[in-house]
Write an enzyme that holds these catalytic residues in place. Structure first.
Site, PDB file in Angstrom:
ATOM      1  N   SER A 138       2.604   2.767   8.512  1.00  0.00           N
ATOM      2  CA  SER A 138       1.663   2.420   7.452  1.00  0.00           C
ATOM      3  C   SER A 138       1.956   3.159   6.156  1.00  0.00           C
ATOM      4  O   SER A 138       2.325   4.340   6.162  1.00  0.00           O
ATOM      5  CB  SER A 138       0.235   2.748   7.896  1.00  0.00           C
ATOM      6  OG  SER A 138      -0.683   2.587   6.826  1.00  0.00           O
ATOM      7  N   TYR A 195       2.052  -1.488   1.015  1.00  0.00           N
ATOM      8  CA  TYR A 195       1.011  -1.843   0.055  1.00  0.00           C
ATOM      9  C   TYR A 195       1.668  -1.787  -1.318  1.00  0.00           C
ATOM     10  O   TYR A 195       2.177  -0.739  -1.728  1.00  0.00           O
ATOM     11  CB  TYR A 195      -0.168  -0.864   0.121  1.00  0.00           C
ATOM     12  CG  TYR A 195      -1.107  -1.081   1.277  1.00  0.00           C
ATOM     13  CD1 TYR A 195      -1.754  -2.308   1.448  1.00  0.00           C
ATOM     14  CD2 TYR A 195      -1.378  -0.066   2.186  1.00  0.00           C
ATOM     15  CE1 TYR A 195      -2.621  -2.515   2.501  1.00  0.00           C
ATOM     16  CE2 TYR A 195      -2.247  -0.256   3.245  1.00  0.00           C
ATOM     17  CZ  TYR A 195      -2.866  -1.486   3.393  1.00  0.00           C
ATOM     18  OH  TYR A 195      -3.722  -1.690   4.443  1.00  0.00           O
ATOM     19  N   THR A 203       1.606  -6.232   3.145  1.00  0.00           N
ATOM     20  CA  THR A 203       0.208  -6.578   3.414  1.00  0.00           C
ATOM     21  C   THR A 203      -0.396  -7.188   2.161  1.00  0.00           C
ATOM     22  O   THR A 203      -0.477  -6.536   1.114  1.00  0.00           O
ATOM     23  CB  THR A 203      -0.582  -5.340   3.852  1.00  0.00           C
ATOM     24  OG1 THR A 203      -0.067  -4.898   5.110  1.00  0.00           O
ATOM     25  CG2 THR A 203      -2.063  -5.670   4.021  1.00  0.00           C
ATOM     26  N   LYS A 205       2.128 -10.233   5.704  1.00  0.00           N
ATOM     27  CA  LYS A 205       0.997 -10.032   6.610  1.00  0.00           C
ATOM     28  C   LYS A 205      -0.304 -10.362   5.885  1.00  0.00           C
ATOM     29  O   LYS A 205      -0.575  -9.845   4.805  1.00  0.00           O
ATOM     30  CB  LYS A 205       0.969  -8.576   7.093  1.00  0.00           C
ATOM     31  CG  LYS A 205      -0.168  -8.235   8.052  1.00  0.00           C
ATOM     32  CD  LYS A 205      -0.010  -6.809   8.567  1.00  0.00           C
ATOM     33  CE  LYS A 205      -1.138  -6.405   9.499  1.00  0.00           C
ATOM     34  NZ  LYS A 205      -2.399  -6.163   8.772  1.00  0.00           N
ATOM     35  N   HIS A 229      -6.718  -8.788   8.750  1.00  0.00           N
ATOM     36  CA  HIS A 229      -6.889  -7.333   8.668  1.00  0.00           C
ATOM     37  C   HIS A 229      -7.963  -6.849   9.631  1.00  0.00           C
ATOM     38  O   HIS A 229      -8.717  -5.918   9.344  1.00  0.00           O
ATOM     39  CB  HIS A 229      -7.235  -6.923   7.231  1.00  0.00           C
ATOM     40  CG  HIS A 229      -6.615  -5.624   6.805  1.00  0.00           C
ATOM     41  ND1 HIS A 229      -5.373  -5.560   6.234  1.00  0.00           N
ATOM     42  CD2 HIS A 229      -7.060  -4.337   6.869  1.00  0.00           C
ATOM     43  CE1 HIS A 229      -5.076  -4.304   5.956  1.00  0.00           C
ATOM     44  NE2 HIS A 229      -6.076  -3.541   6.337  1.00  0.00           N
TER      45      HIS A 229
END
Length: 432
Positions: free
Chosen positions: A140, A164, A190, A307, A331
């Site tokens: 992440s 991100y 994402t 995603k 999510h």
């Protein structure tokens, strides 16, 4: 169970289901029950008892009235497995190929941020679990450890990197370059969190971990981000300083503890607070469009996976813009309250893609039977999130590993009982 034994399942037909079952029942003869509960509701309840209210709200909470989170679970209940009989399933193969690598099972550790809220070892523990099982870990952006430390703990186990997309292009460039340097095999962008959803449980405890420098280790370890922080720290703030409270002092200590360097030096430095303020400014961009994907392709030769796709029209645009994979995800219900259940969105996206790129699935998987249903509806593999975080909270690396092992075992047994001997044989005609 040794790491090599588990990895050998990529090429040998060992029954994961019978092995895990047998181990639990043999231990039961001596009066030992599983430390990490097998039943999903019991696992969740045990984790809630272990975690702080703030950690539980962050991990388990979803957007608004939790409608989407419930829709994710309800969608699985609407699909029923129709087992076939008298099929030779003595030997089964749970492996699957993704982006040129053969994986022992169609299961990935989904990207979850701020893992230090669940366990002090955070990504280090998850990496150990993933390495032992040979399953990919999606690292992440909101990690509690720099990606380089997580990669070191993974060894030669597969890893993907979840991006991100920051408002600062230099930070994006740096993140992607670092992800390549640690051996990432895909970049997972994402799309659905360019702003935080209305997360009522977090709001009710008034706790945003990032405001205390939790879960921003990718940023504070990044040279491009650090340059922004240093520039900000040199610019005096024009905002009045509110009267300090005990909570504010604790937050400042947390910022100092999480910023690289000595705690006492950081307590006297403007950099930790500037890092939090800079992060809140550059975290993500709401101005992204499909055309921006071309700039990401220029930055990396790695497969690009999007995603957050729920609409077949977006799947068509993803194909048009040359992406390499899709994750159907909402999510985990954390962004839009009242949205479509992720499993309900899966068939339309699969139909639109028509096998041209892999479609993966995320949001609501709580069991191996759930994974089977997603595979039957066309997913190539599934990403698992909250369940292994609950295991992490209960028993660290062993807990995260155990939860994923249980899902894998149930998937294997569900295949056997449904009359299929390989993942490729799991098809939609096995569902009512």
């Amino acid at each position: 169970m040794s790491e090599q034994t588990i990895r050998d399942r990529v090429t040998t037909a060992v029954s994961m289901g019978r092995e895990v079952q047998g181990r639990i029942y043999r231990a039961g003869v001596f009066g030992h029950r599983p430390v990490v509960p097998v039943e999903p509701a019991a696992l969740e309840a045990a984790a809630q008892r272990r975690m702080s209210p703030q950690a539980w709200s962050y991990v388990a909470g979803s957007a608004g009235q939790q409608h989407t989170a419930r829709a994710n679970l309800a969608a699985f209940d609407r699909h029923r497995i129709v087992p076939r009989m008298l099929v030779d399933v003595e030997e089964r193969d749970t492996s699957v190929e993704l982006f040129g690598r053969r994986l022992p099972a169609p299961l990935l550790f989904a990207p979850i941020g701020v893992l230090e809220m669940a366990h002090r070892e955070a990504e280090r523990a998850v990496a150990e679990a993933a390495r032992t099982l040979g399953l990919p870990m999606v690292i992440s952006t909101q990690g509690s450890l720099p990606m380089e430390e997580t990669a070191a703990a993974l060894g030669d186990s597969p890893r993907w990197y979840q991006l991100y997309w920051s408002r600062d292009d230099d930070v994006v460039d740096s993140f992607v370059a670092r992800a390549e340097a640690i051996g990432s095999e895909a970049i997972v962008v994402t799309l659905d969190t360019h702003v935080l959803g209305w997360r009522t449980r977090d709001l009710d405890v008034a706790y945003l971990p990032f405001a205390r420098a939790e879960g921003i280790a990718q940023y504070t370890s990044d040279p491009a981000f650090r340059r922004l922080v240093e520039a900000r720290a040199q610019t005096p703030s024009e905002e009045p300083t509110p009267r300090p409270t005990v909570s504010a002092v604790k937050a400042l200590v947390s910022m100092a503890r999480h910023y690289p360097g000595d705690l006492w030096t950081n307590l006297r430095s403007p950099l930790p607070r500037a890092a939090v303020e800079t992060f809140l400014d550059v975290f993500s961009r709401s101005s992204l469009t499909w055309d921006d994907l071309a700039t990401l392709r220029e930055r990396t030769s790695l497969p690009i996976v999007l995603k957050g796709i729920q609409d077949p029209r977006d799947a068509a645009l993803a194909l048009e813009h040359g992406v390499d994979g899709i994750v159907v995800s909402n999510h985990g219900g954390r962004q839009v309250d009242g949205a479509i259940g992720s499993l309900d969105a899966l068939p339309g996206v699969v139909e639109e893609v028509d096998g041209r790129i892999p479609v993966l699935f995320d949001s609501g998987v709580r069991s191996g039977a759930d994974a089977f249903k997603a595979l039957a509806l066309g997913a190539r593999a599934v990403l698992v999130g909250r369940p292994w975080v609950y295991g992490l909270a209960l028993a660290g690396a062993d807990g995260a590993r155990t939860v994923m092992e249980h899902l894998w075992a149930e998937l294997d047994l569900t295949m056997a009982l449904s009359g299929v001997s390989s993942v490729d044989q799991i098809s939609r005609d096995l569902l009512a």
